[in-house]
Design a protein around this motif. Structure first.
Motif, short mmCIF file in Angstrom:
data_model
loop_
_atom_site.label_atom_id
_atom_site.label_comp_id
_atom_site.label_asym_id
_atom_site.label_seq_id
_atom_site.Cartn_x
_atom_site.Cartn_y
_atom_site.Cartn_z
N LEU A 242 0.81 -1.22 0.00
CA LEU A 242 0.00 0.00 0.00
C LEU A 242 0.85 1.27 0.00
O LEU A 242 0.30 2.37 -0.07
CB LEU A 242 -0.97 -0.02 1.19
CG LEU A 242 -1.91 -1.23 1.20
CD1 LEU A 242 -2.78 -1.26 2.44
CD2 LEU A 242 -2.79 -1.24 -0.05
N ARG A 243 2.16 1.13 0.06
CA ARG A 243 3.10 2.26 0.02
C ARG A 243 2.79 3.31 1.09
O ARG A 243 2.70 4.51 0.82
CB ARG A 243 3.15 2.90 -1.38
CG ARG A 243 3.56 1.96 -2.48
CD ARG A 243 4.86 1.26 -2.23
NE ARG A 243 6.00 2.16 -2.19
CZ ARG A 243 7.10 1.93 -1.46
NH1 ARG A 243 7.19 0.85 -0.71
NH2 ARG A 243 8.07 2.79 -1.50
N VAL A 244 2.61 2.79 2.30
CA VAL A 244 2.32 3.65 3.45
C VAL A 244 3.20 3.19 4.60
O VAL A 244 3.38 1.99 4.81
CB VAL A 244 0.82 3.48 3.83
CG1 VAL A 244 0.55 3.99 5.22
CG2 VAL A 244 -0.07 4.17 2.83
N ALA A 245 3.74 4.15 5.34
CA ALA A 245 4.48 3.79 6.55
C ALA A 245 3.51 3.88 7.72
O ALA A 245 2.71 4.82 7.80
CB ALA A 245 5.64 4.75 6.77
N GLY A 246 3.58 2.90 8.60
CA GLY A 246 2.69 2.94 9.75
C GLY A 246 2.91 1.75 10.65
O GLY A 246 3.67 0.85 10.34
N ARG A 247 2.21 1.80 11.78
CA ARG A 247 2.30 0.71 12.76
C ARG A 247 1.05 -0.15 12.65
O ARG A 247 0.03 0.28 12.16
CB ARG A 247 2.39 1.29 14.18
CG ARG A 247 3.69 2.01 14.49
CD ARG A 247 3.69 2.53 15.92
NE ARG A 247 2.65 3.52 16.17
CZ ARG A 247 1.61 3.34 16.96
NH1 ARG A 247 1.42 2.20 17.60
NH2 ARG A 247 0.72 4.31 17.14
N VAL A 248 1.17 -1.36 13.16
CA VAL A 248 0.01 -2.25 13.24
C VAL A 248 -0.06 -2.77 14.66
O VAL A 248 0.92 -3.30 15.19
CB VAL A 248 0.14 -3.44 12.25
CG1 VAL A 248 -1.04 -4.41 12.41
CG2 VAL A 248 0.20 -2.93 10.81
N GLY A 249 -1.22 -2.59 15.30
CA GLY A 249 -1.44 -3.13 16.64
C GLY A 249 -2.48 -4.24 16.59
O GLY A 249 -2.71 -4.83 15.54
N GLU A 250 -3.07 -4.49 17.76
CA GLU A 250 -4.05 -5.57 17.83
C GLU A 250 -5.24 -5.11 18.64
O GLU A 250 -5.06 -4.48 19.69
CB GLU A 250 -3.39 -6.78 18.51
CG GLU A 250 -4.21 -8.02 18.43
CD GLU A 250 -3.51 -9.19 19.11
OE1 GLU A 250 -2.55 -9.73 18.52
OE2 GLU A 250 -3.93 -9.55 20.22
N ASP A 251 -6.43 -5.39 18.15
CA ASP A 251 -7.61 -5.02 18.92
C ASP A 251 -7.59 -5.79 20.24
O ASP A 251 -7.48 -7.02 20.23
CB ASP A 251 -8.88 -5.35 18.13
CG ASP A 251 -10.12 -4.96 18.89
OD1 ASP A 251 -10.54 -3.79 18.74
OD2 ASP A 251 -10.67 -5.80 19.64
N PRO A 252 -7.69 -5.08 21.37
CA PRO A 252 -7.53 -5.76 22.65
C PRO A 252 -8.62 -6.78 22.93
O PRO A 252 -8.39 -7.76 23.64
CB PRO A 252 -7.57 -4.62 23.68
CG PRO A 252 -8.10 -3.43 22.96
CD PRO A 252 -7.88 -3.63 21.50
N GLU A 253 -9.79 -6.59 22.35
CA GLU A 253 -10.87 -7.56 22.63
C GLU A 253 -10.98 -8.62 21.55
O GLU A 253 -11.03 -9.80 21.84
CB GLU A 253 -12.21 -6.83 22.77
CG GLU A 253 -12.28 -6.13 24.12
CD GLU A 253 -13.56 -5.35 24.31
OE1 GLU A 253 -14.55 -5.62 23.60
OE2 GLU A 253 -13.55 -4.46 25.17
N GLY A 254 -10.99 -8.17 20.29
CA GLY A 254 -11.22 -9.12 19.19
C GLY A 254 -9.94 -9.80 18.71
O GLY A 254 -10.00 -10.87 18.12
N GLY A 255 -8.80 -9.18 18.89
CA GLY A 255 -7.53 -9.77 18.47
C GLY A 255 -7.17 -9.49 17.03
O GLY A 255 -6.10 -9.86 16.57
N TRP A 256 -8.06 -8.84 16.27
CA TRP A 256 -7.72 -8.56 14.87
C TRP A 256 -6.75 -7.39 14.77
O TRP A 256 -6.68 -6.56 15.69
CB TRP A 256 -8.98 -8.31 14.04
CG TRP A 256 -9.90 -7.27 14.60
CD1 TRP A 256 -9.77 -5.93 14.49
CD2 TRP A 256 -11.08 -7.50 15.39
NE1 TRP A 256 -10.79 -5.30 15.15
CE2 TRP A 256 -11.62 -6.25 15.72
CE3 TRP A 256 -11.72 -8.66 15.84
CZ2 TRP A 256 -12.77 -6.11 16.48
CZ3 TRP A 256 -12.88 -8.52 16.59
CH2 TRP A 256 -13.38 -7.26 16.90
N PRO A 257 -6.01 -7.31 13.67
CA PRO A 257 -5.03 -6.23 13.54
C PRO A 257 -5.68 -4.86 13.37
O PRO A 257 -6.74 -4.75 12.76
CB PRO A 257 -4.24 -6.60 12.28
CG PRO A 257 -4.93 -7.73 11.64
CD PRO A 257 -5.98 -8.26 12.55
#
Ligand SMILES: Nc1ncnc2c1ncn2[C@@H]1O[C@H](COP(=O)(O)OP(=O)(O)OP(=O)(O)O)[C@@H](O)[C@H]1O
Length: 275
Positions: A242-257
């Motif tokens: 996607l040619r984007v710089a960024g971070r990826v976390g995790e949904d604290p309840e569902g676990g999805w990114p």
């Protein structure tokens, strides 16, 4: 014998005159599975859906629907098996919502069946209107609806085809957040209830990560990632696909990114060649 599949795209190459677009795409979506297709503007997502719907023919490779080669099916037989919600569609002056959604029945009913129908008669049309919650607009003119309202009516038309394979090209375009979630949850529910194979082009990674079983990333005409949202949605994907710089976390309840995109990266060399 392998398990029969909803839709199976095998080694598909395709180009418009002077413009190669797909360079050997493989994709299998089983009944009851929702795959989100992501990639930069112009990478070939809509083209892939049009090939999967039989509106374009591959230069090489094939598309199988439940094991049958799409190229051997008539247009009408194909339309009984696979429905495509296009990115946009031309306005049809004077046409009511009910009339437009009824157009989705053409493949199933044929020209005579369409003529014979008495207006409200087709239960599949009534169900499609209900599925997306637009039955109260049935008598309104499509052109007099807002962009978001029209988008939901167009989804109802695709559902009225009553196919096992559903291809959705940016189904949440024009919709406010409430209706984006409403449409996505409707699609998720229907694919489970009716065992639909769904391929959905989405630009919003939050939607892909939250609602799809699989995320398929297209870059330079090839599938470069195909897996669960957790496997695929990574900082590497943001940068490479996607040619984007960024971070990826995790949904604290569902676990999805959950993505935190920050800034665009310069295009890669291959993109300059292709576009
Ligand atoms: N009918 C056409 N004739 C010629 N070139 C086309 C045609 N349709 C699309 N293209 C080109 O093919 C490439 C792929 O287009 P496509 O619409 O499949 O991209 P996309 O990934 O769906 O893009 P977007 O995210 O912008 O909707 C683009 O470079 C586009 O300009």
């Amino acid at each position: 014998m392998s398990e029969p599949v909803g839709i199976h795209v095998e080694g598909v190459h395709f180009g418009y005159p002077g413009r190669p677009v797909l360079r050997g795409v493989d994709l299998t979506v089983r009944p009851g599975e929702l795959a989100a297709l992501i990639g930069l503007n112009g990478c070939g997502k809509s083209t892939l859906l049009r090939l999967a719907a039989g509106l374009l023919r591959p230069d090489e490779g094939r598309v199988l629907l439940g094991g049958d080669d799409l190229a051997r099916l008539s247009r009408r037989a194909a339309a009984r098996r696979v429905a495509l919600l296009h990115q946009s569609s031309p306005a049809v002056p004077g046409m009511t919502v009910r009339h437009l959604v009824r157009q989705g029945r053409y493949a199933a009913r044929g020209p005579l069946g369409m003529l014979r129908e008495d207006g409200d008669g087709d239960p599949v049309v009534a169900r499609a209107l209900r599925d997306v919650g637009v039955e109260r607009w049935a008598g309104r003119e499509v052109d007099a609806l807002s962009g978001g309202e029209r988008q939901r009516v167009r989804l109802a038309m695709a559902l009225a085809q009553d196919t096992r394979v559903l291809l959705l090209d940016e189904p949440t375009t024009y919709l406010d957040l409430h209706h984006q979630l409403d449409v996505l949850r409707t699609v998720v529910r229907l694919r489970a209830e009716r065992g639909l194979s769904v391929v959905m082009v989405v630009h919003d990674l939050a939607h892909a990560a939250r609602f799809a079983e699989r995320v398929v990333a297209l870059r330079a005409g090839r599938v470069v990632a195909d897996g669960t949202p957790k496997e695929v949605v990574t900082p590497g994907l943001l940068a490479d696909v996607l040619r984007v710089a960024g971070r990826v976390g995790e949904d604290p309840e569902g676990g999805w990114p959950v993505c935190y995109p920050d800034h665009p990266l310069p295009p890669l060399e291959y993109e300059n060649h292709i576009h």
